[in-house]
Design a protein around this motif. Structure first.
Motif, PDB file in Angstrom:
ATOM      1  N   MET A   1       0.884  -1.203   0.161  1.00 50.81           N
ATOM      2  CA  MET A   1       0.049  -0.085   0.003  1.00 50.81           C
ATOM      3  C   MET A   1       1.132   1.282  -0.164  1.00 50.81           C
ATOM      4  N   LEU A   2       2.089   1.265   0.829  1.00 48.76           N
ATOM      5  CA  LEU A   2       2.833   2.242   0.677  1.00 48.76           C
ATOM      6  C   LEU A   2       3.549   2.655  -0.685  1.00 48.76           C
ATOM      7  N   ILE A   3       3.842   1.580  -1.260  1.00 47.37           N
ATOM      8  CA  ILE A   3       4.869   1.850  -2.504  1.00 47.37           C
ATOM      9  C   ILE A   3       3.211   1.459  -4.052  1.00 47.37           C
ATOM     10  N   VAL A   4       2.307   1.782  -3.520  1.00 47.98           N
ATOM     11  CA  VAL A   4       1.166   2.242  -4.785  1.00 47.98           C
ATOM     12  C   VAL A   4       0.945   3.920  -4.206  1.00 47.98           C
ATOM     13  N   PHE A   5       1.265   4.086  -2.429  1.00 45.92           N
ATOM     14  CA  PHE A   5       0.226   5.574  -2.397  1.00 45.92           C
ATOM     15  C   PHE A   5       2.194   6.461  -2.832  1.00 45.92           C
ATOM     16  N   GLU A   6       3.467   5.641  -2.864  1.00 43.68           N
ATOM     17  CA  GLU A   6       4.372   6.910  -3.563  1.00 43.68           C
ATOM     18  C   GLU A   6       4.267   6.927  -5.373  1.00 43.68           C
ATOM     19  N   ILE A   7       3.710   5.572  -6.040  1.00 47.38           N
ATOM     20  CA  ILE A   7       3.546   6.207  -7.200  1.00 47.38           C
ATOM     21  C   ILE A   7       2.785   7.072  -7.688  1.00 47.38           C
TER      22      ILE A   7
ATOM     23  N   ILE B   1       2.725  14.278 -10.026  1.00 51.01           N
ATOM     24  CA  ILE B   1       3.390  15.673  -9.625  1.00 51.01           C
ATOM     25  C   ILE B   1       4.480  15.607 -10.855  1.00 51.01           C
ATOM     26  N   ARG B   2       4.518  14.486 -11.139  1.00 47.80           N
ATOM     27  CA  ARG B   2       4.406  14.389 -12.992  1.00 47.80           C
ATOM     28  C   ARG B   2       3.918  14.908 -14.164  1.00 47.80           C
TER      29      ARG B   2
ATOM     30  N   ASN C   1      10.840  14.904   2.520  1.00 47.44           N
ATOM     31  CA  ASN C   1       9.540  13.478   1.618  1.00 47.44           C
ATOM     32  C   ASN C   1      10.338  12.272   1.416  1.00 47.44           C
ATOM     33  N   ALA C   2      11.719  12.350   1.523  1.00 48.84           N
ATOM     34  CA  ALA C   2      12.182  11.413   0.851  1.00 48.84           C
ATOM     35  C   ALA C   2      12.876  10.685   2.173  1.00 48.84           C
TER      36      ALA C   2
END
Length: 516
Positions: free
Chosen positions: A364-370, A376-377, A426-427
């Protein structure tokens, strides 16, 4: 055949570079045509370089050649202030003093410099200056004729505020310096220029207030900059990665901002500002960890309100790195801590979910980061639509399809929202959150405690140019804590941060008289 062809081209390439290097090392000649020939050999195959031959109307012996880079110069300055005076001037040029006479009586340009160095000529013409060569002279003149396009001054999109100045830096070094100098009208503001980059020769600028700055930190910064050997510097982050104290740490040890008011405030505390031509981001040195939770708006509004907001930001940072791991810790290992009703609801919702809770949280965290990176892009016109689809539709569909549990969606959503309150981290937040989650999923409470302990030890050992980033946490002195967890009122902030400068006194008279 192909190998022979490539080898032949390679040899020819190196021979061209060698010939250019030889030409640069040659001194300027008294022959105007020879100087132009050398210049053309240096800028071979560059059709943006323009040559303008000029002869004085009163004396045909006086011949000049102007060289400029198309697109970087102002045609009005060249036509009115350089070409026209050279053509119509009837000033008598005495042999041996011709260059000085041109500078003092003929040319109408605000900045003129004499040079015999070809490298200096190359850097000048590629930065918008016009080069003046004259028959019979071994020197050239660098004439300021810059006229390239620049972005206008506006508010930085990443540092928007409700109250306070709206100005932000742009990509022009001199414009950025003017924004600072307009706020610091003192001769104690010192500005030093340097050039970085073997190919780009990018101008950088070190700014500080002479009576406040710590000279040891200034010397250390200059030493680290001197060690930078790189082809080009296109942004301030190039320098950041070279001068950091802890290069492998995810946490920054140099500050950055696009706002002139923040730079001026830092200079007044004894810090150093580092400007890079072509970048709107200015570095500030040294940098404290607490600055990640500070905002320039804190000093433009009531200290009661801004103190509460700062505490919220600090609490949000703690929550965003610990909520997922703490939830996994409770749901997978320490069930007895949860109330019976809550534990029953979590167990019922997780019953049909195929993945273990730890792996579910990581995915879920990976999906959120995606989704965040995509937001942003992509163009701003569809960014809002993506956020709604990602947050609502995908989340709701995942719960109904039994791919994730409803409590997990709530946990990740809370984690995401609290993470937005500390944008400068953030990072590091992404890394620390994931590490704590893995440790809690594998080792339970022990892993959670080990992760937090390791994070605290790492932060306590972080330095910025020899100064601990957590410099005031261990002190119970109000003057040191007045601008850490809360923002004290201005009349109580008497001293500057202790470790930044020996000139400690900021407010000489804090007596508020009858209004106190």
């Amino acid at each position: 055949m192909l190998k022979k062809f490539l080898k032949g081209n390679k040899k020819e390439k190196y021979s061209n570079e060698d010939s250019v290097a030889i030409n640069i090392k040659q001194p300027l000649s008294t022959s105007l045509e020879k100087n132009i020939e050398i210049f053309k050999s240096i800028f071979i195959d560059d059709e943006t370089i323009n040559f303008r031959w000029v002869t004085n109307s009163h004396n045909q012996i006086l011949k000049y050649c102007l060289v400029q880079n198309d697109g970087l110069v102002s045609s009005a300055i060249i036509n009115e202030n350089i070409i026209k005076p050279l053509m119509v001037s009837d000033v008598l040029l005495t042999k041996g003093k011709q260059i000085d006479t041109l500078i003092q009586q003929v040319l109408l340009v605000n900045q003129i410099k004499k040079t015999k160095d070809w490298q200096e000529i190359i850097e000048a013409v590629t930065y918008g200056d016009t080069i003046l060569f004259m028959e019979g002279e071994k020197e050239a003149l660098l004439l300021n004729s810059k006229g390239f396009s620049m972005r206008s001054i506006d508010e930085p999109s990443g540092e928007k505020i409700i109250s306070g100045p709206r100005e932000g830096f742009c990509e022009s070094l001199m414009t950025n310096l003017s924004l600072v100098k307009r706020r610091l009208r003192t001769n104690e503001l010192k500005i030093k220029f340097q050039s970085l980059g073997v190919r780009t020769h990018t101008q950088i600028c070190i700014c500080y207030i002479d009576s406040i700055v710590n000279k040891k930190i200034l010397d250390e910064l200059e030493k680290r900059i001197e060690k930078i050997k790189i082809d080009g510097v296109l942004d301030s982050n190039y320098i950041t990665e070279y001068i950091n104290d802890s290069r492998w740490s995810p946490f920054r040890t140099t500050g950055y901002t696009e706002r002139p008011d923040i730079v001026v405030a830092n200079l007044l505390e004894g810090r150093i500002a580092l400007f890079v031509d072509g970048s709107p981001v200015v570095l500030t040195i040294p940098y404290f960890f607490i600055e990640n939770f500070q905002s320039n708006e804190d000093y433009y509004m009531s200290f009661y309100y801004t103190s509460f907001e700062r505490i919220l930001r600090i609490a949000a940072f703690i929550l965003t790195i610990t909520i997922p791991s703490f939830y996994i810790l409770l749901a997978a290992y320490n069930h007895e801590i949860l109330p019976t009703v809550l534990l029953t609801n979590i167990a019922r919702d997780s019953l049909d979910v195929p993945l273990p809770a730890g792996l579910e949280a990581i995915l879920m965290l990976i999906v959120f980061e995606i989704l965040k990176e995509a937001g942003i892009r992509i163009p701003s016109s569809i960014g809002q639509a993506l956020s709604i689809v990602g947050a609502l539709v995908i989340g709701q569909a995942a719960v109904e399809a039994r791919l994730v549990s409803a409590p997990m969606v709530v946990v990740i959503a809370t984690t995401a929202i609290t993470g937005l309150l500390a944008p400068r981290l953030n990072a590091p937040i992404a890394y620390v959150r994931l590490i704590l989650l893995v440790l809690s999923s594998t080792l339970g409470l022990i892993g959670f405690i080990l992760g937090l302990s390791g994070l605290l030890i790492h932060l306590l050992n972080l330095h910025s140019f020899g100064i601990p980033q957590m410099h005031a946490i261990d002190k119970l002195n109000y003057q040191e804590l007045k601008d850490i967890f809360i923002r004290g009122p201005w009349w109580k902030m008497i001293n500057r941060p202790l470790n930044l400068t020996k000139n400690k006194t900021r407010l000489k008279n804090s007596d508020r008289g009858e209004f106190d």
